[in-house]
Structure formats: structure tokens, C-alpha cells
Design an enzyme around this catalytic site. Structure first.
Site, PDB file in Angstrom:
ATOM      1  CE  LYS A  83      19.599 -50.309   1.368  1.00 54.47           C
ATOM      2  NZ  LYS A  83      18.142 -50.414   1.552  1.00 54.47           N
TER       3      LYS A  83
HETATM    4  C1  E4P Z   1      16.220 -49.117  -1.051  1.00 51.81           C
HETATM    5  O1  E4P Z   1      17.037 -49.927  -0.734  1.00 51.81           O
HETATM    6  C2  E4P Z   1      15.229 -48.510  -0.155  1.00 51.81           C
HETATM    7  O2  E4P Z   1      14.888 -49.436   0.853  1.00 51.81           O
HETATM    8  C3  E4P Z   1      13.938 -48.158  -0.830  1.00 51.81           C
HETATM    9  O3  E4P Z   1      13.915 -48.498  -2.189  1.00 51.81           O
HETATM   10  C4  E4P Z   1      13.367 -46.849  -0.477  1.00 51.81           C
HETATM   11  O4  E4P Z   1      12.141 -46.674  -1.153  1.00 51.81           O
HETATM   12  P1  E4P Z   1      11.083 -45.566  -0.756  1.00 51.81           P
HETATM   13  O5  E4P Z   1      11.552 -44.256  -1.291  1.00 51.81           O
HETATM   14  O6  E4P Z   1       9.827 -46.006  -1.435  1.00 51.81           O
HETATM   15  O7  E4P Z   1      10.976 -45.573   0.725  1.00 51.81           O
END
Ligand code: E4P
Length: 220
Positions: A83
Site C-alpha cells: 500500500k
Molecule cells: C483503507 O484501506 C483504510 O485502512 C481505511 O478504510 C481507513 O478508514 P477510516 O477512515 O475509518 O480510518
């Protein structure tokens, strides 16, 4: 649309994996530090439980650093996805890793143009953050709809992974939009299965079944 869990918690992953509907896992540094475990060990353990994609995020902010971390992460398991954030350095790293055949999820996407850049860089996934846009009074699901439409028109192969989903309505809207994947916290995943009419209906079926059985037993 594949359903992903947004967590690094092994108990949550094991529980949902039992349902046979878990498409993959997304993690991020915030979720990983909550588990107080070695990052590599944790990601490897998750990859053993789930056969679908499991994302692990780089924490370097420069291209060289991201490339170093990304190339290492990619060796941890066959189903691991690197990522990278949607920054200039993240795009450069995504381009280089993708050219090497490493699958990259470009995260922290908040606009159609950012998503186009991720696709042009060869990303395997791009993750628009729905809930965080809603938090600033924008329509996060509308962004997912727009990205899916543009990717279809342009013929991009990058998959749209709707992220930062905060409730079941987000999941339904992203599925309607044609998102390829949706990632959500454990709490939201559990909400997908719950319906009060399912619970009361089942209770009634079982009561009827039990009283019919005890009637038969009394007669016999
Ligand atoms: C995506 O890969 C992220 O880990 C995640 O969906 C972030 O979500 P949040 O805005 O609830 O922290």
C-alpha cells in the site's frame, strides 16, 4: 463486489473468515500499531488465514524508502499487496513496483483526478476514502460512483477498492456504483448480516418446531 475487512486484529479476521465471504484484508499503520505485534509477523499471520489480497502499507515518505519497504513487503506472502499513499513519491513508487509485477493499493484517494493518476501509475487497487469525505461534508459514495464511471470509460484495469466505509448504507451504495471491492471495519461487517426480522423469524420457526415436536412426543 468483494468484501474486505479493514483490520489487523486476528480474532476479528478469523471470525469473519469462517463465514466464507471474506474477499481480503486492508490494514494501515493505525490499525497495525493497535495490535502491539511485529508488523511482518502480523501480516504473515493474516496472509495465512485469508487467501485473498492483504494490504500492508509502507511508512517511508520518499520514493526510495517506499521502494525498499515495498519490495520487502512483497516477499512476505503471495497474497500481500503493497500500500502506497497518493503522493508524488507514492505514485513514483507505485509505477516502479507495478513495472516489477508487484501489486500496489494506492491509498488516501480523495478525488477522481488522484484516482486517474493511480491508474496511470499501474496500481492494482485505488482506495477512495468514503467516510473521511463524508466527515468534511462531501459525498464519499459519489466519488466512488464517479471513479467507477471514469475507469469504465477509460478502460482502466485498476480496481476500485472503496475504503473508510462507516455503515451498511455505504456498502450498498458502493456496490450499486460498481466498486470492485469494499473494505469495512469488523463492526460494519457484522451489521451486514443482522436484521431484526431474521432474528424474530428464526425464533418463531424454532418455537413452532419445538412445540410440534413436543406434541408428537406427548401423543406417541
Ligand atoms: C483503507 O484501506 C483504510 O485502512 C481505511 O478504510 C481507513 O478508514 P477510516 O477512515 O475509518 O480510518
Amino acid at each position: 463486489m468483494l468484501l474486505f475487512l479493514d483490520t489487523a486484529n486476528l480474532d476479528e479476521i478469523r471470525e469473519i473468515a469462517e463465514w466464507g465471504v471474506l474477499g481480503g484484508i486492508t490494514t494501515n499503520p493505525t490499525l497495525v500499531v493497535k495490535e502491539h505485534q511485529d508488523f511482518k509477523r502480523l501480516v504473515k499471520d493474516i496472509c495465512k488465514i485469508v487467501s485473498g489480497p492483504v494490504s500492508a502499507e509502507v511508512t517511508a515518505t520518499d520514493t526510495e524508502g517506499m521502494l525498499k519497504e515495498g519490495r520487502d513487503i512483497a516477499t512476505w506472502a503471495d497474497n500481500v499487496i503493497v500500500k502506497c499513499p497518493l503522493t508524488p513519491a507514492g505514485l513514483a513508487a507505485t509505477s516502479a513496483l507495478s513495472r516489477d509485477g508487484i501489486k500496489v493499493d494506492v491509498t488516501l484517494c480523495f478525488s477522481v483526478n488522484q484516482a486517474i493518476l493511480a491508474a496511470r501509475a499501474g496500481a492494482y487497487f485505488v482506495s477512495p476514502f468514503v467516510g473521511r469525505l463524508d466527515d468534511i461534508n462531501e459525498d464519499g459514495c459519489a466519488l466512488v460512483e464517479h471513479i467507477v464511471e471514469v475507469f469504465h470509460i477509460q478502460g482502466y484495469e485498476t480496481q476500485v477498492l472503496a475504503a473508510s466505509l462507516r455503515g451498511p448504507q455505504h456498502v450498498t451504495r458502493c456496490a450499486t456504483a460498481g466498486a470492485h471491492c469494499a473494505t469495512m471495519p469488523y463492526k460494519v461487517f457484522k451489521m451486514l448480516v443482522s436484521h431484526p426480522l431474521t432474528d424474530s423469524g428464526l425464533e418463531r420457526f424454532l418455537e413452532d418446531w419445538k412445540s410440534a415436536k413436543s406434541g408428537v412426543a406427548a401423543k406417541g
